[in-house]
Design a protein around this motif. Sequence first.
Motif, PDB file in Angstrom:
ATOM      1  N   GLY A  18       0.799  -1.221   0.000  1.00 43.78           N
ATOM      2  CA  GLY A  18       0.000   0.000   0.000  1.00 43.78           C
ATOM      3  C   GLY A  18       0.829   1.266   0.000  1.00 43.78           C
ATOM      4  N   VAL A  33      -4.108   3.598  -0.869  1.00 36.13           N
ATOM      5  CA  VAL A  33      -4.470   2.509  -1.768  1.00 36.13           C
ATOM      6  C   VAL A  33      -3.690   1.271  -1.332  1.00 36.13           C
ATOM      7  CG1 VAL A  33      -4.504   1.675  -4.138  1.00 36.13           C
ATOM      8  CG2 VAL A  33      -4.898   4.102  -3.681  1.00 36.13           C
ATOM      9  N   TYR A  35      -3.232  -2.985  -2.013  1.00 38.75           N
ATOM     10  CA  TYR A  35      -3.501  -4.229  -2.733  1.00 38.75           C
ATOM     11  C   TYR A  35      -3.397  -5.392  -1.750  1.00 38.75           C
ATOM     12  CZ  TYR A  35      -2.605  -8.366  -5.591  1.00 38.75           C
ATOM     13  OH  TYR A  35      -2.642  -9.628  -6.126  1.00 38.75           O
ATOM     14  N   ILE A 101      -8.289  -4.600  -4.275  1.00 38.07           N
ATOM     15  CA  ILE A 101      -7.716  -3.317  -3.881  1.00 38.07           C
ATOM     16  C   ILE A 101      -8.676  -2.612  -2.927  1.00 38.07           C
ATOM     17  CG2 ILE A 101      -7.045  -1.015  -4.682  1.00 38.07           C
ATOM     18  CD1 ILE A 101      -6.088  -2.274  -7.259  1.00 38.07           C
ATOM     19  N   ALA A 103      -9.312   1.098  -1.195  1.00 42.58           N
ATOM     20  CA  ALA A 103      -8.947   2.504  -1.368  1.00 42.58           C
ATOM     21  C   ALA A 103      -9.710   3.355  -0.365  1.00 42.58           C
ATOM     22  CB  ALA A 103      -9.259   2.970  -2.794  1.00 42.58           C
TER      23      ALA A 103
END
Length: 236
Positions: A18, A33, A35, A101, A103
Amino acid sequence: TGGNPFLEPESADTYTYGVVWTPGFLEGLSVSVDYFSILVEDAIAAGIPAQTTLDECLATGNAAFCNLITRDPDGSLAAGEPGVGFLQTNINIAELETTGIDAQIMYTFDVGSHGFNLDYAATFLDQLDTVPYPGADPIECAGFFGNNCGSPSPEYRHRFMATWQSPWSFDATMTWRHFGGVDNDNEGDTLESSLDTVDYIDLSGRVFLMEDTVTLSLSILNVTGEDPPIFSGAGP
């Protein structure tokens, strides 16, 4: 069927990567963000159906299936004796893999003596696969629902919260919950081939009394009365 004292803890390989960005040109803004990739091995799953156990044992000789079968001294599976038949307790035999993901965007700012906080959090689901037993085809559930996948797993969902902090000892929050549409994992089910996108709006407020030592809260969920989607195949 029944409990299984020989269950082992599930094990998983979990990876997340991230970034967090807090730009200097806009104070109060934060963007993150992340992953994620999760692989659960030896996952606990409900017992394999007896016919599947028998078919796979005969076809492959795999101990994962054959060890679930107990015959009587005469080789029968229907002798009615204790312990004879198919073991269908929960067992460490499944595998679960998911990637996607997460966010989040947060922005805090003031307008005069009023404070505002905006908070957006979303998940973009790329993969949600379950292998019910070794050698089985993966059940792909990202963007699907139904008898194999269970509860809907939308590929996109978010929660957006807007909070107003007043100068008069109370604040108010509006929450927008969004769930993307999903398809039925059983193409032969003609009752509900898909579930539409659904949105819920929630309102809440807090009043601070006695020099902020007492707080009164009120929440109203789904103020628009949005009906949730119904799946007839889920049973009563």
